[in-house]
Design an enzyme around this catalytic site. Sequence first.
Site, short mmCIF file in Angstrom:
data_model
loop_
_atom_site.label_atom_id
_atom_site.label_comp_id
_atom_site.label_asym_id
_atom_site.label_seq_id
_atom_site.Cartn_x
_atom_site.Cartn_y
_atom_site.Cartn_z
N GLU A 36 -4.99 7.64 -3.11
CA GLU A 36 -5.42 6.39 -2.50
C GLU A 36 -5.72 5.35 -3.58
OE1 GLU A 36 -5.62 4.58 1.10
OE2 GLU A 36 -4.89 6.58 0.64
N HIS A 86 1.72 4.36 -2.88
CA HIS A 86 1.75 5.83 -2.72
C HIS A 86 3.11 6.37 -3.19
CE1 HIS A 86 -1.97 6.75 -0.65
NE2 HIS A 86 -1.74 5.92 0.35
N HIS A 140 0.83 -1.21 0.00
CA HIS A 140 0.00 0.00 0.00
C HIS A 140 0.87 1.27 0.00
CE1 HIS A 140 -3.66 2.37 1.09
NE2 HIS A 140 -2.75 3.17 1.64
N GLU A 141 1.75 1.36 0.99
CA GLU A 141 2.60 2.57 1.06
C GLU A 141 3.52 2.63 -0.15
OE1 GLU A 141 1.65 4.74 3.16
OE2 GLU A 141 0.45 3.39 4.40
ZN ZN Z 1 -3.10 5.24 1.84
#
Ligand code: ZN
Length: 501
Positions: free
Chosen positions: A294, A268, A264-265
């Site tokens: 997101e 980003h 997830h990170e």
């Molecule tokens: Zn996030």
Amino acid sequence: MSERLDRLKEINGKLNRLSLLSELLYWDMRTIMPDGGFDAHSDAMDYAETESFRLSNSDELFDLLKELMEPEEWEQLDDDWKFIVKTMREDRERSRRIPEEVFRRAVAISTASERAWEEAKQASDFAIFAPHLEKQIEITKEIKSYTHPDMEIYDSLLDDYEKGMDSETIDRIFTELREGLVPLVHRILAAKQPDDSKFRRTFDIEAQKKVQNLLLTYIGFDWTKGTTAESEHPFTLDLCSSDVRVTNHFREKDVIDPMFSAIHEGGHAIFEQNVAERLSGTPAGGCSYLGIHESQSRFFENILGRNINFWKPIYADVQKLQPELADVTLEEFAREINHVRASMIRTAADEVTYCLHVILRYEVEKAIFREGVPVSELPALWNRKMEEYLGVVPANDAEGILQDMHWSDGSFGYFPTYLLGSIYDGMFLEAMEADLGSVDTLLAEGRIGEIRAWLSEKIHQYGNLRRPKEVLLAVCGKEATAEPLLRYFRNKYAAYYDLAD
Ligand code: ZN
């Protein structure tokens, strides 16, 4: 080249330096700072932020932006700079309308409210937090009466985090999603659940860190422009597009969560690392639309990471690094990372029920700002919705309305961006498959690099230049719709849970 544009670049340079300083302090505070460093760090951070606030709200900058919008200057600007100047000017026009006294009061309310929330959560007692939440709601309304007198309050709050995304659109797509999802979730929860006993072991933490690095490298995290550390809650920090950092939190009892936090990170970070070089150092050099941001972290985490094919080329390597997974087959692993549970806690939720956690918060925020529901009635409202959507009722406030910190610092309108990200993902997946063919095949063949390149070309390179609705139109050729996400959920979970039509 215009002298005024040079001056604007100079001021931006100063603002960048100040922001780098305060972000580095933040990074240090969240990762390795000893307790004793708190006062000095806060003090220095305060200094950098105050200087930055002064400079960005100075008359000089305001006038300069105005002059750059005069026809003879404006015509010399290229499209990037036209966008930047216009956006900076609009932002400043709004923020300068807040009287300093109101701004100071808001900061004080937030500080007290954050502390009260921590205390209330510890004690699992909403009554401790309630009066602070009331003040936070009041000051939010007051600030909006200065910055957005022309806009309905909740709409302007949504706009703060996802520019141009209005509540009419959000209402439409959230309703579409909720109506399709609630019955699906109920069927999944009533179906036979997988055996998760092999995941209730102790997993070596040093090994988990190596798995994290493997995953980051695999999805395309650029280690020459990024690094990692550990913190209580995982986050991504974008110092500039050539220095984007991610953190993670490891626990012996949980091997899966840190893997997905890393992906997830990492998603980003990959976004920021791939913004076009020419925008670097300008206010368009990073993406500030949280829903779009997101969408990228969740695309990597859910659409790619929770697909069994993602793991095919790397699962044997993961097992080598983390030997406790040696007797877990790829199928068993895929089953567990797609295990749907009626969890009380949003951050622990699977990709399907997660959507309902966000819809619940969106509806509570609307109740606050549109319907004027009193704060004292919010816990009961929360619990009713939990029962309706997920069939469970929190046993106490800590696992109910007090679980997230967002409202304590006044971040109303923030939650919906998490779900907008997933809704966009359904649309991006559809557009990507039209261009590149089956994502299952690409993943199974280890061609994830092609997926990353597609996302960078279509989305990442533009940084802030395209607003969310423009991204959807440019990439998918249509308005926001929850249909593709619903279809993705239905297909995927019908197979995992053997749901007959
Ligand atoms: Zn996030």
